[in-house]
Design a protein around this motif. Structure first.
Motif, PDB file in Angstrom:
ATOM      1  N   GLU A 101     -12.247  -4.042 -11.563  1.00  0.00           N
ATOM      2  CA  GLU A 101     -12.361  -5.410 -12.059  1.00  0.00           C
ATOM      3  C   GLU A 101     -11.168  -5.754 -12.942  1.00  0.00           C
ATOM      4  N   HIS A 102     -10.643  -6.948 -12.768  1.00  0.00           N
ATOM      5  CA  HIS A 102      -9.513  -7.479 -13.545  1.00  0.00           C
ATOM      6  C   HIS A 102      -8.189  -6.762 -13.257  1.00  0.00           C
ATOM      7  N   GLU A 103      -8.145  -5.924 -12.239  1.00  0.00           N
ATOM      8  CA  GLU A 103      -6.916  -5.216 -11.887  1.00  0.00           C
ATOM      9  C   GLU A 103      -6.319  -5.809 -10.624  1.00  0.00           C
ATOM     10  N   HIS A 104      -5.033  -6.164 -10.674  1.00  0.00           N
ATOM     11  CA  HIS A 104      -4.380  -6.681  -9.479  1.00  0.00           C
ATOM     12  C   HIS A 104      -4.137  -5.522  -8.520  1.00  0.00           C
ATOM     13  N   PRO A 105      -4.415  -5.707  -7.213  1.00  0.00           N
ATOM     14  CA  PRO A 105      -4.272  -4.596  -6.264  1.00  0.00           C
ATOM     15  C   PRO A 105      -2.865  -4.019  -6.186  1.00  0.00           C
ATOM     16  N   ILE A 106      -1.838  -4.850  -6.375  1.00  0.00           N
ATOM     17  CA  ILE A 106      -0.474  -4.331  -6.337  1.00  0.00           C
ATOM     18  C   ILE A 106      -0.217  -3.435  -7.551  1.00  0.00           C
ATOM     19  N   GLN A 133       0.834  -1.197   0.000  1.00  0.00           N
ATOM     20  CA  GLN A 133       0.000   0.000   0.000  1.00  0.00           C
ATOM     21  C   GLN A 133       0.873   1.253   0.000  1.00  0.00           C
ATOM     22  N   THR A 134       0.419   2.245  -0.736  1.00  0.00           N
ATOM     23  CA  THR A 134       1.236   3.439  -0.931  1.00  0.00           C
ATOM     24  C   THR A 134       0.647   4.699  -0.301  1.00  0.00           C
ATOM     25  N   HIS A 135      -0.507   4.596   0.384  1.00  0.00           N
ATOM     26  CA  HIS A 135      -1.184   5.820   0.807  1.00  0.00           C
ATOM     27  C   HIS A 135      -0.326   6.685   1.726  1.00  0.00           C
ATOM     28  N   GLU A 136       0.457   6.073   2.618  1.00  0.00           N
ATOM     29  CA  GLU A 136       1.300   6.876   3.512  1.00  0.00           C
ATOM     30  C   GLU A 136       2.385   7.610   2.732  1.00  0.00           C
ATOM     31  N   THR A 137       2.999   6.909   1.779  1.00  0.00           N
ATOM     32  CA  THR A 137       4.041   7.529   0.959  1.00  0.00           C
ATOM     33  C   THR A 137       3.458   8.611   0.065  1.00  0.00           C
ATOM     34  N   LEU A 138       2.263   8.365  -0.478  1.00  0.00           N
ATOM     35  CA  LEU A 138       1.640   9.348  -1.355  1.00  0.00           C
ATOM     36  C   LEU A 138       1.248  10.608  -0.590  1.00  0.00           C
ATOM     37  N   GLU A 139       0.841  10.440   0.639  1.00  0.00           N
ATOM     38  CA  GLU A 139       0.536  11.606   1.475  1.00  0.00           C
ATOM     39  C   GLU A 139       1.792  12.449   1.679  1.00  0.00           C
ATOM     40  N   LEU A 140       2.931  11.775   1.896  1.00  0.00           N
ATOM     41  CA  LEU A 140       4.190  12.497   2.061  1.00  0.00           C
ATOM     42  C   LEU A 140       4.539  13.263   0.783  1.00  0.00           C
ATOM     43  N   ALA A 147      10.727  12.241  -2.471  1.00  0.00           N
ATOM     44  CA  ALA A 147       9.676  11.341  -2.944  1.00  0.00           C
ATOM     45  C   ALA A 147      10.246   9.972  -3.307  1.00  0.00           C
ATOM     46  N   VAL A 148      11.321   9.971  -4.077  1.00  0.00           N
ATOM     47  CA  VAL A 148      11.924   8.706  -4.499  1.00  0.00           C
ATOM     48  C   VAL A 148      12.524   7.977  -3.302  1.00  0.00           C
ATOM     49  N   GLY A 149      13.066   8.724  -2.357  1.00  0.00           N
ATOM     50  CA  GLY A 149      13.601   8.095  -1.151  1.00  0.00           C
ATOM     51  C   GLY A 149      12.516   7.348  -0.385  1.00  0.00           C
ATOM     52  N   ALA A 150      11.346   7.971  -0.256  1.00  0.00           N
ATOM     53  CA  ALA A 150      10.239   7.322   0.442  1.00  0.00           C
ATOM     54  C   ALA A 150       9.757   6.089  -0.312  1.00  0.00           C
ATOM     55  N   LEU A 151       9.672   6.199  -1.632  1.00  0.00           N
ATOM     56  CA  LEU A 151       9.240   5.053  -2.441  1.00  0.00           C
ATOM     57  C   LEU A 151      10.271   3.929  -2.401  1.00  0.00           C
ATOM     58  N   ALA A 152      11.550   4.289  -2.406  1.00  0.00           N
ATOM     59  CA  ALA A 152      12.612   3.277  -2.354  1.00  0.00           C
ATOM     60  C   ALA A 152      12.587   2.530  -1.022  1.00  0.00           C
ATOM     61  N   GLU A 153      12.360   3.252   0.074  1.00  0.00           N
ATOM     62  CA  GLU A 153      12.273   2.605   1.379  1.00  0.00           C
ATOM     63  C   GLU A 153      11.102   1.635   1.418  1.00  0.00           C
ATOM     64  N   ALA A 154       9.960   2.069   0.898  1.00  0.00           N
ATOM     65  CA  ALA A 154       8.778   1.203   0.872  1.00  0.00           C
ATOM     66  C   ALA A 154       9.034  -0.029   0.008  1.00  0.00           C
ATOM     67  N   ALA A 155       9.679   0.182  -1.141  1.00  0.00           N
ATOM     68  CA  ALA A 155       9.991  -0.948  -2.024  1.00  0.00           C
ATOM     69  C   ALA A 155      10.967  -1.912  -1.363  1.00  0.00           C
ATOM     70  N   GLY A 156      11.933  -1.371  -0.629  1.00  0.00           N
ATOM     71  CA  GLY A 156      12.895  -2.219   0.075  1.00  0.00           C
ATOM     72  C   GLY A 156      12.221  -3.090   1.122  1.00  0.00           C
ATOM     73  N   ARG A 157      11.300  -2.494   1.873  1.00  0.00           N
ATOM     74  CA  ARG A 157      10.576  -3.259   2.894  1.00  0.00           C
ATOM     75  C   ARG A 157       9.718  -4.345   2.253  1.00  0.00           C
ATOM     76  N   ALA A 158       9.023  -3.986   1.175  1.00  0.00           N
ATOM     77  CA  ALA A 158       8.171  -4.963   0.500  1.00  0.00           C
ATOM     78  C   ALA A 158       9.015  -6.078  -0.111  1.00  0.00           C
ATOM     79  N   GLU A 205      -1.568  -0.041  -6.835  1.00  0.00           N
ATOM     80  CA  GLU A 205      -0.686   0.783  -6.007  1.00  0.00           C
ATOM     81  C   GLU A 205       0.456   1.363  -6.837  1.00  0.00           C
ATOM     82  N   PHE A 206       0.974   0.577  -7.765  1.00  0.00           N
ATOM     83  CA  PHE A 206       2.045   1.062  -8.645  1.00  0.00           C
ATOM     84  C   PHE A 206       1.544   2.233  -9.482  1.00  0.00           C
ATOM     85  N   LYS A 207       0.321   2.125  -9.968  1.00  0.00           N
ATOM     86  CA  LYS A 207      -0.245   3.199 -10.781  1.00  0.00           C
ATOM     87  C   LYS A 207      -0.456   4.463  -9.947  1.00  0.00           C
ATOM     88  N   LYS A 208      -0.870   4.299  -8.706  1.00  0.00           N
ATOM     89  CA  LYS A 208      -1.050   5.454  -7.826  1.00  0.00           C
ATOM     90  C   LYS A 208       0.282   6.174  -7.611  1.00  0.00           C
TER      91      LYS A 208
END
Length: 204
Positions: free
Chosen positions: A122-127, A61-68, A85-96, A130-133
């Motif tokens: 419909e027909h969209e994977h939830p992950i 989920q990206t909502h916390e990172t997107l809020e930042l 922004a990229v730092g926050a996304l990279a940290e989230a990606a590292g954890r995932a 999140e990538f699209k968001k």
């Protein structure tokens, strides 16, 4: 506390344990970390598989990172906002990534039908959702400055996310450090080839 709030609390407590132990972690350990009785876990999750699937979705989920990202002031130079922004996304990606590595190494296989039921489209994977968001948020950031983009903002954001995620994956595989975020942003904005060199590699 509602069922959804309870599920969220359990998932937040479980994620560090899952990243460390994978599927070998017990529901007893998770309950202890969440400060609840073990029986409570099974009052809000049908079984351990459902708990694992929920935790995987929570990790992506990206909502916390997107809020930042959304809170970054327009008055801050674009380069600085991109680094944050990229730092926050990279940290989230590292954890995932660490979570999925630990789960995969201990035999986890997602229930894809269950995951898809949680998607808002419909027909969209939830992950993928999140990538699209995340792509949309970066595109908005890229389009907020006075800089002229050579490609559409959404496309540029996809390139930047790809560069970020590949850097995380390479670091995971090699066991070395992840690329410096500022270096990735600089590479994205200015390219790998210096402006003072020609195709032959000599100074102009």
């Amino acid at each position: 506390m509602s069922t959804e709030e309870r599920r969220e609390t359990i998932a937040v407590a479980a994620l560090p344990l899952l990243a460390e132990h994978g599927t070998d972690v017990t529901t007893s350990q998770i309950a202890k970390a969440a400060g609840i009785a073990e029986g409570t876990v099974f009052r809000v999750f049908k079984d351990k598989q459902e708990l694992l699937d929920f935790c995987v979705l929570r990790a992506f989920q990206t909502h916390e990172t997107l809020e930042l990202i959304d809170s970054l002031p327009d008055s801050t130079p674009l380069v600085e906002r991109l680094v944050q922004a990229v730092g926050a996304l990279a940290e989230a990606a590292g954890r995932a990534g660490a979570l999925m590595h630990a789960l995969g190494a201990t035999g986890y296989r997602p229930d894809e039908s269950r995951l898809r039921k949680s998607a808002s489209k419909e027909h969209e994977h939830p992950i993928n959702e999140e990538f699209k968001k995340a792509t949309t948020a970066l595109a908005k950031l890229l389009g907020s400055g006075s800089e002229v983009l050579r490609v559409p903002a959404e496309q540029a954001a996809g390139y930047l996310l790809g560069l970020t995620f590949v850097g995380q994956m390479q670091a995971k595989r090699s066991g070395g450090p992840a690329p410096e975020v500022a270096e990735l942003v600089d590479l994205f904005l200015h390219g790998a080839v210096g402006a003072t060199t020609n195709q032959g590699g000599k100074d102009r």
